[in-house]
Design a protein around this motif. Structure first.
Motif, PDB file in Angstrom:
ATOM      1  N   GLU A   6       0.801  -1.147  -0.080  1.00 46.30           N
ATOM      2  CA  GLU A   6       0.119  -0.113  -0.062  1.00 46.30           C
ATOM      3  C   GLU A   6       0.800   1.313  -0.048  1.00 46.30           C
ATOM      4  O   GLU A   6       2.025   1.115   0.449  1.00 46.30           O
ATOM      5  N   SER A   7       0.239   2.437  -0.489  1.00 46.72           N
ATOM      6  CA  SER A   7       0.888   3.641  -0.552  1.00 46.72           C
ATOM      7  C   SER A   7      -0.221   4.748  -0.348  1.00 46.72           C
ATOM      8  O   SER A   7      -1.276   4.410  -0.808  1.00 46.72           O
ATOM      9  N   LEU A  20      -5.268   6.243  -1.747  1.00 47.71           N
ATOM     10  CA  LEU A  20      -4.535   5.107  -1.355  1.00 47.71           C
ATOM     11  C   LEU A  20      -4.531   4.373  -2.682  1.00 47.71           C
ATOM     12  O   LEU A  20      -5.418   4.085  -3.514  1.00 47.71           O
ATOM     13  N   THR A 115      -1.011   1.352   5.734  1.00 45.45           N
ATOM     14  CA  THR A 115      -0.429   2.643   5.710  1.00 45.45           C
ATOM     15  C   THR A 115      -1.275   3.611   6.291  1.00 45.45           C
ATOM     16  O   THR A 115      -2.420   3.485   6.442  1.00 45.45           O
TER      17      THR A 115
END
Length: 121
Positions: A6-7, A20, A115
């Motif tokens: 994830e980011s 996201l 995240t």
């Protein structure tokens, strides 16, 4: 080996937006359902939204109308667009990949590390 990353998390003011992203490697997600979960401190992990292979979606009641899940199979990526964020949306957001593709039920098989999303003035 399947990996999910994830980011896009961060700190945002109430009423703001974040997007996201979740990239799956080691597997082509084209035929798989994917989902976003979240877990706030002291609370159980909850399902935020999931999307199946033909892009049909399901949302939790607390985010419906504010969050949008989408997917780009060519990029093996799923997104979560979060609008009109509230302090109660503060949580660690996790992406999950399912081996299955059921329309009304998501079964998580692989998880990312999460995240952090913080909504605060």
């Amino acid at each position: 080996q399947v990996q999910v990353v994830e980011s896009g998390g961060g700190v945002v003011q109430p009423g703001g937006s974040l997007r996201l992203s979740c990239v799956a490697s080691g597997s082509n997600i084209r035929n798989n359902a994917m989902a976003w979960y979240r877990q706030a401190p002291g609370k159980q992990r909850e399902l935020v939204a999931f999307i199946i292979s033909n892009s049909l979606t399901n949302y939790g009641s607390s985010v419906r109308g504010r969050f949008t899940i989408s997917r780009d199979n060519a990029k093996n990526t799923v997104y979560l667009q979060m609008n009109n964020l509230r302090p109660e949306d503060t949580a660690v957001y996790y992406c999950s990949l399912s081996r299955g593709n059921r329309r009304f039920q998501f079964s998580p098989d692989y998880w990312g590390q999460g995240t952090q999303v913080t909504v605060s003035s």
